[in-house]
Scaffold this motif. Structure first.
Motif, PDB file in Angstrom:
ATOM      1  N   CYS A 195     -10.440  -1.261   3.579  1.00 56.96           N
ATOM      2  CA  CYS A 195     -10.847  -1.380   1.845  1.00 56.96           C
ATOM      3  C   CYS A 195     -12.060  -2.580   2.174  1.00 56.96           C
ATOM      4  N   ASP A 247      -8.250   7.502   1.862  1.00 57.58           N
ATOM      5  CA  ASP A 247      -8.246   7.471   3.359  1.00 57.58           C
ATOM      6  C   ASP A 247      -9.159   6.854   4.161  1.00 57.58           C
ATOM      7  N   CYS A 251       0.668   4.477  -3.094  1.00 56.76           N
ATOM      8  CA  CYS A 251      -0.067   5.336  -2.818  1.00 56.76           C
ATOM      9  C   CYS A 251       0.891   6.396  -1.854  1.00 56.76           C
ATOM     10  N   TYR A 292      -6.426  -0.250  -8.819  1.00 55.11           N
ATOM     11  CA  TYR A 292      -6.730  -0.062  -7.320  1.00 55.11           C
ATOM     12  C   TYR A 292      -6.827   1.411  -7.019  1.00 55.11           C
ATOM     13  N   GLU A 293      -7.384   2.108  -6.135  1.00 61.30           N
ATOM     14  CA  GLU A 293      -7.578   3.374  -5.952  1.00 61.30           C
ATOM     15  C   GLU A 293      -6.855   3.483  -4.611  1.00 61.30           C
ATOM     16  N   CYS A 294      -6.299   4.805  -4.497  1.00 67.32           N
ATOM     17  CA  CYS A 294      -5.940   5.395  -3.093  1.00 67.32           C
ATOM     18  C   CYS A 294      -6.973   5.983  -2.130  1.00 67.32           C
ATOM     19  N   SER A 303       0.854  -1.185   0.038  1.00 68.08           N
ATOM     20  CA  SER A 303      -0.032  -0.009  -0.019  1.00 68.08           C
ATOM     21  C   SER A 303       0.793   1.333   0.084  1.00 68.08           C
ATOM     22  N   LEU A 346      -2.227   7.123   2.825  1.00 64.58           N
ATOM     23  CA  LEU A 346      -3.394   6.517   1.872  1.00 64.58           C
ATOM     24  C   LEU A 346      -3.274   5.148   1.757  1.00 64.58           C
ATOM     25  N   ASP A 347      -4.334   4.478   1.484  1.00 61.50           N
ATOM     26  CA  ASP A 347      -4.242   2.826   1.365  1.00 61.50           C
ATOM     27  C   ASP A 347      -4.673   2.613   0.118  1.00 61.50           C
ATOM     28  N   ALA A 348      -4.072   1.645  -0.670  1.00 60.23           N
ATOM     29  CA  ALA A 348      -4.232   1.009  -1.863  1.00 60.23           C
ATOM     30  C   ALA A 348      -5.411  -0.024  -1.763  1.00 60.23           C
TER      31      ALA A 348
END
Length: 87
Positions: free
Chosen positions: A41, A30, A9, A26-28, A5, A13-15
């Motif tokens: 997630c 918070d 990112c 994926y999206e980044c 992650s 932020l988390d992937a």
């Protein structure tokens, strides 16, 4: 060693995977404030989608926990504030 992650990112932020199984997209996010992945997630079974709380009208994600501000017509906020109860 950096987590995956962290390498995907910006810091903080988390992937989160998006798309079907095996997808590399994926999206980044918070996870402390994201309405659809509050606390983690949701695509991996972590966190909660605050927008999917039955009977909730206005919601937020505060410090990784869903917060219900108001319930839709025909519902009332539960005593512990964690859900909307059908009248």
């Amino acid at each position: 060693m950096k987590s995956r992650s962290a390498s995907l990112c910006p810091q903080g932020l988390d992937a989160c995977h998006i798309g079907g199984l095996g997808s590399r997209e994926y999206e980044c996010i918070d996870a402390s404030t994201d309405l659809e992945s509050c606390g983690g997630c949701t695509s991996t079974g972590q966190g909660q989608d605050c927008t999917a709380i039955r009977g909730a009208w206005n919601v937020g994600c505060e410090a990784g926990q869903c917060a219900i501000y108001t319930c839709a017509g025909g519902y009332r906020l539960s005593e512990d504030g964690s859900s909307c109860v059908h009248l």
